[in-house]
Scaffold this motif. Sequence first.
Motif, PDB file in Angstrom:
ATOM      1  N   ASP A 154       0.838  -1.191   0.000  1.00 23.53           N
ATOM      2  CA  ASP A 154       0.000   0.000   0.000  1.00 23.53           C
ATOM      3  C   ASP A 154       0.883   1.255   0.000  1.00 23.53           C
ATOM      4  OD1 ASP A 154      -1.547   2.150   1.801  1.00 23.53           O
ATOM      5  OD2 ASP A 154      -3.004   0.852   0.783  1.00 23.53           O
ATOM      6  N   ALA A 155       0.399   2.306  -0.595  1.00 20.71           N
ATOM      7  CA  ALA A 155       1.167   3.559  -0.698  1.00 20.71           C
ATOM      8  C   ALA A 155       1.599   4.082   0.676  1.00 20.71           C
ATOM      9  CB  ALA A 155       0.356   4.616  -1.436  1.00 20.71           C
ATOM     10  N   ARG A 156       0.803   3.821   1.706  1.00 22.05           N
ATOM     11  CA  ARG A 156       1.156   4.275   3.058  1.00 22.05           C
ATOM     12  C   ARG A 156       2.385   3.554   3.597  1.00 22.05           C
ATOM     13  NH1 ARG A 156      -4.141   2.723   5.879  1.00 22.05           N
ATOM     14  NH2 ARG A 156      -3.756   1.042   4.426  1.00 22.05           N
ATOM     15  N   GLN A 157       2.738   2.434   3.005  1.00 15.64           N
ATOM     16  CA  GLN A 157       3.866   1.629   3.473  1.00 15.64           C
ATOM     17  C   GLN A 157       5.150   1.889   2.694  1.00 15.64           C
ATOM     18  OE1 GLN A 157       1.794  -2.041   2.776  1.00 15.64           O
ATOM     19  NE2 GLN A 157       1.384  -2.336   4.952  1.00 15.64           N
ATOM     20  N   HIS A 158       5.092   2.662   1.643  1.00 15.73           N
ATOM     21  CA  HIS A 158       6.244   2.833   0.755  1.00 15.73           C
ATOM     22  C   HIS A 158       7.489   3.350   1.471  1.00 15.73           C
ATOM     23  CE1 HIS A 158       3.863   2.883  -3.305  1.00 15.73           C
ATOM     24  NE2 HIS A 158       3.633   1.804  -2.576  1.00 15.73           N
ATOM     25  N   THR A 159       7.330   4.323   2.343  1.00 11.84           N
ATOM     26  CA  THR A 159       8.493   4.869   3.049  1.00 11.84           C
ATOM     27  C   THR A 159       9.186   3.795   3.875  1.00 11.84           C
ATOM     28  OG1 THR A 159       7.520   7.073   3.109  1.00 11.84           O
ATOM     29  CG2 THR A 159       9.261   6.620   4.699  1.00 11.84           C
ATOM     30  N   LEU A 160       8.411   2.991   4.603  1.00  9.51           N
ATOM     31  CA  LEU A 160       9.012   1.942   5.425  1.00  9.51           C
ATOM     32  C   LEU A 160       9.588   0.807   4.583  1.00  9.51           C
ATOM     33  CD1 LEU A 160       6.613   1.709   8.488  1.00  9.51           C
ATOM     34  CD2 LEU A 160       8.946   2.588   8.415  1.00  9.51           C
ATOM     35  N   VAL A 161       8.991   0.532   3.426  1.00 14.26           N
ATOM     36  CA  VAL A 161       9.564  -0.480   2.531  1.00 14.26           C
ATOM     37  C   VAL A 161      10.933  -0.025   2.040  1.00 14.26           C
ATOM     38  CG1 VAL A 161       9.321  -1.613   0.291  1.00 14.26           C
ATOM     39  CG2 VAL A 161       7.357  -1.460   1.812  1.00 14.26           C
ATOM     40  N   ARG A 162      11.019   1.242   1.646  1.00 24.17           N
ATOM     41  CA  ARG A 162      12.318   1.783   1.206  1.00 24.17           C
ATOM     42  C   ARG A 162      13.346   1.718   2.332  1.00 24.17           C
ATOM     43  NH1 ARG A 162       8.774   5.817  -0.878  1.00 24.17           N
ATOM     44  NH2 ARG A 162       8.411   5.475  -3.085  1.00 24.17           N
ATOM     45  N   GLU A 163      12.912   2.024   3.545  1.00 25.64           N
ATOM     46  CA  GLU A 163      13.821   1.965   4.690  1.00 25.64           C
ATOM     47  C   GLU A 163      14.280   0.533   4.947  1.00 25.64           C
ATOM     48  OE1 GLU A 163      14.030   3.043   9.438  1.00 25.64           O
ATOM     49  OE2 GLU A 163      12.390   3.860   8.249  1.00 25.64           O
ATOM     50  N   ALA A 164      13.358  -0.417   4.867  1.00 23.97           N
ATOM     51  CA  ALA A 164      13.719  -1.826   5.061  1.00 23.97           C
ATOM     52  C   ALA A 164      14.760  -2.254   4.041  1.00 23.97           C
ATOM     53  CB  ALA A 164      12.476  -2.709   4.966  1.00 23.97           C
ATOM     54  N   ALA A 165      14.584  -1.830   2.797  1.00 25.50           N
ATOM     55  CA  ALA A 165      15.559  -2.172   1.756  1.00 25.50           C
ATOM     56  C   ALA A 165      16.909  -1.537   2.039  1.00 25.50           C
ATOM     57  CB  ALA A 165      15.040  -1.744   0.386  1.00 25.50           C
ATOM     58  N   SER A 166      16.903  -0.306   2.521  1.00 25.89           N
ATOM     59  CA  SER A 166      18.173   0.395   2.740  1.00 25.89           C
ATOM     60  C   SER A 166      18.939  -0.129   3.949  1.00 25.89           C
ATOM     61  CB  SER A 166      17.946   1.899   2.867  1.00 25.89           C
ATOM     62  OG  SER A 166      17.315   2.217   4.082  1.00 25.89           O
ATOM     63  N   VAL A 167      18.229  -0.645   4.959  1.00 25.61           N
ATOM     64  CA  VAL A 167      18.927  -1.139   6.156  1.00 25.61           C
ATOM     65  C   VAL A 167      19.192  -2.645   6.132  1.00 25.61           C
ATOM     66  CG1 VAL A 167      18.059   0.739   7.593  1.00 25.61           C
ATOM     67  CG2 VAL A 167      16.839  -1.444   7.546  1.00 25.61           C
ATOM     68  N   CYS A 168      18.695  -3.332   5.118  1.00 24.56           N
ATOM     69  CA  CYS A 168      18.933  -4.772   5.025  1.00 24.56           C
ATOM     70  C   CYS A 168      20.441  -5.035   4.926  1.00 24.56           C
ATOM     71  CB  CYS A 168      18.222  -5.352   3.808  1.00 24.56           C
ATOM     72  SG  CYS A 168      18.530  -7.111   3.566  1.00 24.56           S
ATOM     73  N   PRO A 169      21.022  -5.734   5.902  1.00 24.85           N
ATOM     74  CA  PRO A 169      22.479  -5.927   5.886  1.00 24.85           C
ATOM     75  C   PRO A 169      22.977  -6.773   4.718  1.00 24.85           C
ATOM     76  CG  PRO A 169      21.485  -7.215   7.650  1.00 24.85           C
ATOM     77  CD  PRO A 169      20.390  -6.352   7.062  1.00 24.85           C
ATOM     78  N   ALA A 170      22.097  -7.571   4.146  1.00 29.33           N
ATOM     79  CA  ALA A 170      22.505  -8.442   3.035  1.00 29.33           C
ATOM     80  C   ALA A 170      22.117  -7.874   1.673  1.00 29.33           C
ATOM     81  CB  ALA A 170      21.883  -9.818   3.210  1.00 29.33           C
ATOM     82  N   GLY A 171      21.365  -6.773   1.663  1.00 30.80           N
ATOM     83  CA  GLY A 171      20.907  -6.216   0.395  1.00 30.80           C
ATOM     84  C   GLY A 171      19.952  -7.136  -0.346  1.00 30.80           C
ATOM     85  N   ALA A 172      19.133  -7.856   0.424  1.00 31.15           N
ATOM     86  CA  ALA A 172      18.253  -8.864  -0.166  1.00 31.15           C
ATOM     87  C   ALA A 172      16.914  -8.319  -0.650  1.00 31.15           C
ATOM     88  CB  ALA A 172      18.005  -9.977   0.852  1.00 31.15           C
ATOM     89  N   ILE A 173      16.624  -7.057  -0.332  1.00 33.17           N
ATOM     90  CA  ILE A 173      15.338  -6.452  -0.700  1.00 33.17           C
ATOM     91  C   ILE A 173      15.557  -5.441  -1.807  1.00 33.17           C
ATOM     92  CG2 ILE A 173      13.373  -5.086   0.105  1.00 33.17           C
ATOM     93  CD1 ILE A 173      14.111  -6.102   2.967  1.00 33.17           C
ATOM     94  N   THR A 174      14.770  -5.575  -2.867  1.00 33.87           N
ATOM     95  CA  THR A 174      14.855  -4.649  -3.992  1.00 33.87           C
ATOM     96  C   THR A 174      13.494  -3.985  -4.171  1.00 33.87           C
ATOM     97  OG1 THR A 174      16.480  -6.054  -5.087  1.00 33.87           O
ATOM     98  CG2 THR A 174      15.368  -4.396  -6.449  1.00 33.87           C
ATOM     99  N   VAL A 175      13.525  -2.668  -4.318  1.00 34.39           N
ATOM    100  CA  VAL A 175      12.314  -1.886  -4.546  1.00 34.39           C
ATOM    101  C   VAL A 175      12.312  -1.431  -5.989  1.00 34.39           C
ATOM    102  CG1 VAL A 175      11.068   0.219  -3.930  1.00 34.39           C
ATOM    103  CG2 VAL A 175      12.240  -1.117  -2.157  1.00 34.39           C
ATOM    104  N   HIS A 176      11.224  -1.707  -6.684  1.00 33.03           N
ATOM    105  CA  HIS A 176      11.046  -1.288  -8.063  1.00 33.03           C
ATOM    106  C   HIS A 176       9.966  -0.214  -8.069  1.00 33.03           C
ATOM    107  CE1 HIS A 176      13.203  -4.994  -9.168  1.00 33.03           C
ATOM    108  NE2 HIS A 176      12.439  -5.558  -8.253  1.00 33.03           N
ATOM    109  N   GLU A 177      10.366   1.004  -8.360  1.00 36.49           N
ATOM    110  CA  GLU A 177       9.411   2.111  -8.381  1.00 36.49           C
ATOM    111  C   GLU A 177       8.602   2.062  -9.665  1.00 36.49           C
ATOM    112  OE1 GLU A 177       8.940   4.019  -5.803  1.00 36.49           O
ATOM    113  OE2 GLU A 177      10.778   3.703  -4.669  1.00 36.49           O
ATOM    114  N   ASP A 178       7.301   2.316  -9.558  1.00 36.18           N
ATOM    115  CA  ASP A 178       6.451   2.375 -10.744  1.00 36.18           C
ATOM    116  C   ASP A 178       6.778   3.631 -11.539  1.00 36.18           C
ATOM    117  OD1 ASP A 178       5.123   0.042 -10.048  1.00 36.18           O
ATOM    118  OD2 ASP A 178       3.602   1.117  -8.894  1.00 36.18           O
ATOM    119  N   ALA A 179       6.687   3.493 -12.848  1.00 35.35           N
ATOM    120  CA  ALA A 179       7.003   4.630 -13.715  1.00 35.35           C
ATOM    121  C   ALA A 179       5.839   5.584 -13.812  1.00 35.35           C
ATOM    122  CB  ALA A 179       7.358   4.135 -15.103  1.00 35.35           C
TER     123      ALA A 179
END
Length: 66
Positions: free
Chosen positions: A41-66
């Motif tokens: 959900d759009a309300r979760q986007h900020t926290l999803v980006r944060e989760a990706a940025s703090v993941c120590p293994a870099g296992a999360i990828t965020v694909h932004e919609d065009a």
Amino acid sequence: MQVSVDEDKCCGAGTCVLLLPEVFDQREDDGIVVLLEQRPDARQHTLVREAASVCPAGAITVHEDA
């Protein structure tokens, strides 16, 4: 936004789950990330980006919609 995870990279730190348990979980047996919501959900986007940025293994990828 679309989210993907690389289970092979995941080290099971669980930071993503602590930040956003509605989107991320961990397998019981080994702690590897489980993606619950590929298009959060759009309300979760900020926290999803944060989760990706703090993941120590870099296992999360965020694909932004065009």
